[in-house]
Motif scaffolding. Structure first.
Motif, PDB file in Angstrom:
ATOM      1  N   ASN A 232     -14.669   4.774  -6.511  1.00 19.41           N
ATOM      2  CA  ASN A 232     -14.088   6.433  -5.784  1.00 19.41           C
ATOM      3  C   ASN A 232     -12.559   6.204  -5.476  1.00 19.41           C
ATOM      4  O   ASN A 232     -12.084   7.028  -4.627  1.00 19.41           O
ATOM      5  CB  ASN A 232     -14.741   6.102  -4.164  1.00 19.41           C
ATOM      6  CG  ASN A 232     -15.803   6.871  -4.238  1.00 19.41           C
ATOM      7  OD1 ASN A 232     -16.867   6.939  -4.986  1.00 19.41           O
ATOM      8  ND2 ASN A 232     -15.597   8.074  -3.464  1.00 19.41           N
ATOM      9  N   ILE A 233     -11.722   5.374  -6.616  1.00 20.08           N
ATOM     10  CA  ILE A 233     -10.417   5.647  -6.526  1.00 20.08           C
ATOM     11  C   ILE A 233      -9.878   6.607  -7.015  1.00 20.08           C
ATOM     12  O   ILE A 233     -10.418   7.314  -8.047  1.00 20.08           O
ATOM     13  CB  ILE A 233      -9.621   4.169  -6.937  1.00 20.08           C
ATOM     14  CG1 ILE A 233     -10.048   3.766  -8.300  1.00 20.08           C
ATOM     15  CG2 ILE A 233     -10.189   3.000  -6.139  1.00 20.08           C
ATOM     16  CD1 ILE A 233      -9.196   2.937  -8.966  1.00 20.08           C
ATOM     17  N   ALA A 234      -8.855   6.958  -6.363  1.00 18.06           N
ATOM     18  CA  ALA A 234      -7.776   8.311  -6.828  1.00 18.06           C
ATOM     19  C   ALA A 234      -7.262   7.824  -8.070  1.00 18.06           C
ATOM     20  O   ALA A 234      -6.804   6.583  -8.149  1.00 18.06           O
ATOM     21  CB  ALA A 234      -7.217   8.972  -5.622  1.00 18.06           C
ATOM     22  N   VAL A 235      -6.364   8.764  -8.668  1.00 20.66           N
ATOM     23  CA  VAL A 235      -5.275   8.469  -9.523  1.00 20.66           C
ATOM     24  C   VAL A 235      -4.314   7.714  -8.781  1.00 20.66           C
ATOM     25  O   VAL A 235      -3.891   8.369  -7.718  1.00 20.66           O
ATOM     26  CB  VAL A 235      -5.022   9.688 -10.453  1.00 20.66           C
ATOM     27  CG1 VAL A 235      -3.634   9.134 -11.349  1.00 20.66           C
ATOM     28  CG2 VAL A 235      -6.038  10.107 -11.393  1.00 20.66           C
ATOM     29  N   GLY A 236      -3.674   6.576  -9.255  1.00 26.63           N
ATOM     30  CA  GLY A 236      -2.424   6.069  -8.559  1.00 26.63           C
ATOM     31  C   GLY A 236      -2.881   5.171  -7.582  1.00 26.63           C
ATOM     32  O   GLY A 236      -1.977   4.719  -6.653  1.00 26.63           O
ATOM     33  N   ALA A 237      -4.151   4.911  -7.322  1.00 30.48           N
ATOM     34  CA  ALA A 237      -4.557   4.343  -5.982  1.00 30.48           C
ATOM     35  C   ALA A 237      -3.951   2.800  -6.019  1.00 30.48           C
ATOM     36  O   ALA A 237      -3.598   2.111  -7.174  1.00 30.48           O
ATOM     37  CB  ALA A 237      -6.164   4.149  -6.141  1.00 30.48           C
ATOM     38  N   ARG A 238      -3.604   2.177  -4.770  1.00 35.52           N
ATOM     39  CA  ARG A 238      -3.105   0.705  -4.626  1.00 35.52           C
ATOM     40  C   ARG A 238      -4.336   0.055  -3.897  1.00 35.52           C
ATOM     41  O   ARG A 238      -4.693   0.602  -2.693  1.00 35.52           O
ATOM     42  CB  ARG A 238      -1.772   0.683  -3.918  1.00 35.52           C
ATOM     43  CG  ARG A 238      -0.500   1.458  -4.528  1.00 35.52           C
ATOM     44  CD  ARG A 238      -0.533   2.970  -4.426  1.00 35.52           C
ATOM     45  NE  ARG A 238      -0.150   3.383  -3.283  1.00 35.52           N
ATOM     46  CZ  ARG A 238      -0.314   4.589  -2.648  1.00 35.52           C
ATOM     47  NH1 ARG A 238      -1.056   5.602  -3.408  1.00 35.52           N
ATOM     48  NH2 ARG A 238       0.039   4.845  -1.699  1.00 35.52           N
TER      49      ARG A 238
ATOM     50  N   ALA B 222       0.726  -1.235  -0.003  1.00 30.66           N
ATOM     51  CA  ALA B 222       0.060  -0.026  -0.015  1.00 30.66           C
ATOM     52  C   ALA B 222       0.839   1.259   0.131  1.00 30.66           C
ATOM     53  O   ALA B 222       0.334   2.190  -0.763  1.00 30.66           O
ATOM     54  CB  ALA B 222      -0.730   0.169   1.155  1.00 30.66           C
ATOM     55  N   LEU B 223       2.035   1.134   0.774  1.00 34.91           N
ATOM     56  CA  LEU B 223       2.989   2.472   0.835  1.00 34.91           C
ATOM     57  C   LEU B 223       2.145   3.712   1.209  1.00 34.91           C
ATOM     58  O   LEU B 223       2.410   4.662   0.210  1.00 34.91           O
ATOM     59  CB  LEU B 223       3.687   2.413  -0.585  1.00 34.91           C
ATOM     60  CG  LEU B 223       4.490   1.241  -0.670  1.00 34.91           C
ATOM     61  CD1 LEU B 223       5.063   1.511  -2.155  1.00 34.91           C
ATOM     62  CD2 LEU B 223       5.969   1.174   0.123  1.00 34.91           C
ATOM     63  N   PRO B 224       1.411   3.769   2.298  1.00 37.49           N
ATOM     64  CA  PRO B 224       0.833   5.154   2.478  1.00 37.49           C
ATOM     65  C   PRO B 224       1.491   6.295   2.733  1.00 37.49           C
ATOM     66  O   PRO B 224       2.562   5.940   3.544  1.00 37.49           O
ATOM     67  CB  PRO B 224      -0.232   4.889   3.365  1.00 37.49           C
ATOM     68  CG  PRO B 224       0.458   3.697   4.219  1.00 37.49           C
ATOM     69  CD  PRO B 224       1.254   2.847   3.172  1.00 37.49           C
TER      70      PRO B 224
ATOM     71  N   ASP C 275     -11.575  13.268  -1.946  1.00 36.74           N
ATOM     72  CA  ASP C 275     -10.434  13.310  -3.064  1.00 36.74           C
ATOM     73  C   ASP C 275     -10.334  11.866  -3.522  1.00 36.74           C
ATOM     74  O   ASP C 275      -9.184  11.684  -4.178  1.00 36.74           O
ATOM     75  CB  ASP C 275      -9.117  13.847  -2.271  1.00 36.74           C
ATOM     76  CG  ASP C 275      -9.434  15.445  -1.829  1.00 36.74           C
ATOM     77  OD1 ASP C 275     -10.144  16.044  -2.566  1.00 36.74           O
ATOM     78  OD2 ASP C 275      -8.826  15.766  -0.970  1.00 36.74           O
ATOM     79  N   GLY C 276     -10.937  10.992  -3.157  1.00 37.41           N
ATOM     80  CA  GLY C 276     -10.792   9.596  -3.741  1.00 37.41           C
ATOM     81  C   GLY C 276      -9.972   8.879  -2.739  1.00 37.41           C
ATOM     82  O   GLY C 276      -9.399   9.428  -1.695  1.00 37.41           O
ATOM     83  N   VAL C 277      -9.919   7.619  -2.860  1.00 38.11           N
ATOM     84  CA  VAL C 277      -9.467   6.655  -2.083  1.00 38.11           C
ATOM     85  C   VAL C 277      -7.829   6.343  -2.756  1.00 38.11           C
ATOM     86  O   VAL C 277      -7.560   5.940  -3.766  1.00 38.11           O
ATOM     87  CB  VAL C 277     -10.022   5.315  -1.995  1.00 38.11           C
ATOM     88  CG1 VAL C 277      -9.445   4.264  -1.181  1.00 38.11           C
ATOM     89  CG2 VAL C 277     -11.537   5.708  -1.425  1.00 38.11           C
ATOM     90  N   ASP C 278      -6.723   6.619  -1.942  1.00 36.28           N
ATOM     91  CA  ASP C 278      -5.503   6.381  -2.292  1.00 36.28           C
ATOM     92  C   ASP C 278      -5.122   4.975  -2.116  1.00 36.28           C
ATOM     93  O   ASP C 278      -4.404   4.263  -3.152  1.00 36.28           O
ATOM     94  CB  ASP C 278      -4.434   7.381  -1.832  1.00 36.28           C
ATOM     95  CG  ASP C 278      -4.665   8.850  -2.046  1.00 36.28           C
ATOM     96  OD1 ASP C 278      -4.677   9.192  -3.263  1.00 36.28           O
ATOM     97  OD2 ASP C 278      -4.994   9.613  -1.251  1.00 36.28           O
TER      98      ASP C 278
END
Lengths: 348, 348
Positions: free
Chosen positions: B247-253, B156-158, B227-230
């Motif tokens: 609902n995912i953001a760009v670059g989501a994992r 995930a690398l948050p 802002d979406g789910v990262d």
């Protein structure tokens, strides 16, 4: 179309465009498109007039033919307007400070012989440092080649001896993806429709084996990928993805490049019921949009062209002539008739 | 159970086990399990007798209760035999060169007070260098903690400021995953069932917001993740995954850790119909099996225990007592009753 002479010698009065006549229901058919003649208008301040030399046909654009399909990438295509698409053209008149007459550009414009535009977005000058036919810029040097190259080299990372499976393996992206994987030392298996095409992709793109989608796919998957699939380069999605997920090897990478099986679906297709195979096989599935790698296009183009020069990579084209064939060429994509990149040539 | 004394003082004649009485149809119910008494047998050459102190209840084992579920990980559980599961126990008699009386072991054994085994697989000595309650080895220091830690820190690398969404957010893995993401500086949002549990996970695990699955999930997703789910740390899969993909953001994992929604399905559930959102958002979905990271468990354990000592990480337990409650505790997992790791304690 009144004349074919160079702009400035005879000013053309009209040009032809292929418009969206009807929203396709499912797979597009030729009657969804119509050719219209439109008056040619000279550029005003900030505008540029482009003669489109080639139209690139891309199945992904099917999505924006649907009602309510506007998203953060593109708006829904209006009925009666020229179909949105990628083009390669030459500037024939410019009142835009960034472009001069004679510039060769690739752009997201439309299926039309001429485009008048303010060039605010999606404009890329055709790089002039590559010694190759112009149409290569829609093939191995274009978004198609870039998708295959970055999808394979950044995400799939095929290792020598691994089994790389490619769907729509004879298509614009698939044909290059398969060849790149082969150059990386992988065993390549392609999925196409029909025995004849199976033979063609083996002969023309060097696939080690081919799977005929019209036959028993699970049986052929087991036979051609006995140690499982290490990389699946997916241009199709849909039920085929589910079948492949049943055959992945531990550590498999699934590159989601396209989803031609879903573009024409009137309601969303269910996804694979066996995504948990990603967990038990510690596998990944990743989507990507090639145009965001734009800074690295030169590196990729140089490499692809070098492989082509060495005879290790073929830039295959499925070429039709004339704007009146744009709709038909697009329909052929969904029938899987093309081998290589589908292009309509509008002018020399 | 005849006595509770230490082995060697009074030799026990029998022990109790919870067997699979019936294959669960859908969600498991208590009558799928039955307690039996069995004779205790001393180890023969190469065998070891283990007194199980704790049974770890893990929803993933539901899979092998189904007929025909044998796979490369485990065989199908036989009817009438003790239910397979993870245990923590003490060696009480050994004729195995690798184990001595008193050794504390974690193993894939069964829901039973004593296990006689040849210890060929899945045996790990409880590390003695950590100063913590023994049951932590089934929680933050066990596979549960390892799944949360490696899933979050390797896949995930948050990043600070990102929005990390966790399903089954109050469960064994979810509760730790959410806390680890918070330590990494992310905003954390948890999905659980019921308003009371929403409140609990915010108070006990520091989630910034909670989504109640029994309410309007799309509306709550939009409200809590504007802002979406990262990062989506998915322990549930099923229809919830499809909602999150919208609902995912760009670059989501998306980390596929578990799929509790699918374990009890009699026929495979369709997957998400919107996997193409991975393409348009350049997002990835990855599954992993924690036990293959075994070399790195010490690093993870040291870090997790340090965070616990600093008061930044809670090891929550949902504890029941006695082998007769193993089936019930397992059923509670599927009702989402537990907060933290579900454990049955069999002995001190």
């Amino acid at each position: 179309m009144s004349t074919a002479q160079h702009w400035g010698v005879h000013v053309k009065q009209t040009y032809r465009a292929t418009v969206l006549a009807a929203r396709p229901r499912g797979i597009p058919v030729p009657s969804d498109f119509a050719v219209v003649e439109r008056p040619l208008v000279l550029p005003g301040p900030g505008q540029v007039l482009i003669q489109n030399l080639f139209v690139s046909l891309d199945a992904g654009f099917r999505h924006w033919m649907d009602e309510g399909s506007s998203d953060h990438i593109l708006p829904e295509m209006p009925i009666g307007e020229p179909v949105m698409g990628l083009t390669l053209g030459r500037v024939v008149a410019s009142k835009h400070p960034g472009f001069a007459e004679g510039d060769l550009l690739m752009a997201r414009l439309a299926w039309e012989e001429y485009s008048l535009t303010d060039a605010t977005d999606f404009f890329v000058k055709v790089p002039d440092e590559y010694d190759c036919p112009l149409s290569y810029h829609l093939g191995i040097l274009g978004d198609t080649g870039m998708s295959a190259y970055f999808g394979m080299t950044d995400i799939a990372l095929p290792q020598a001896g691994e089994t790389v499976l490619v769907s729509a393996a004879g298509g614009a992206v698939g044909s290059i993806a398969g060849q790149v994987a082969k150059i990386y030392g992988a065993r390549t298996v392609g999925i196409v429709s029909g025995a004849a095409k199976c033979q063609q992709i083996i002969e023309q793109f060097g696939y080690d084996a081919a799977i005929d989608r019209t036959g028993d796919v699970p049986q052929q998957l087991a036979a051609t990928c006995p140690d499982g699939v290490d990389v699946y380069f997916d241009n199709v999605s849909g039920p085929l993805l589910e079948l492949v997920l049943n055959n992945i090897a531990v550590g498999a990478r699934i590159v989601l490049c396209g989803a031609v099986a879903t573009y024409s679906a009137s309601t969303p297709l269910p996804g694979p019921s066996n995504l948990f195979n990603l967990v038990t096989n510690q596998a990944s599935m990743e989507g990507f949009m090639t145009h965001l790698q734009h800074d690295r296009y030169p590196e990729a183009r140089t490499q692809l062209l070098a492989w082509a020069a060495e005879g290790r990579l073929r830039n295959a084209e499925y070429l039709m002539e004339g704007i009146e064939n744009a709709g038909l060429a697009f329909c052929h994509l969904f029938e899987g008739r093309n081998l290589g990149k589908t292009i309509v040539r509008l002018a020399e």
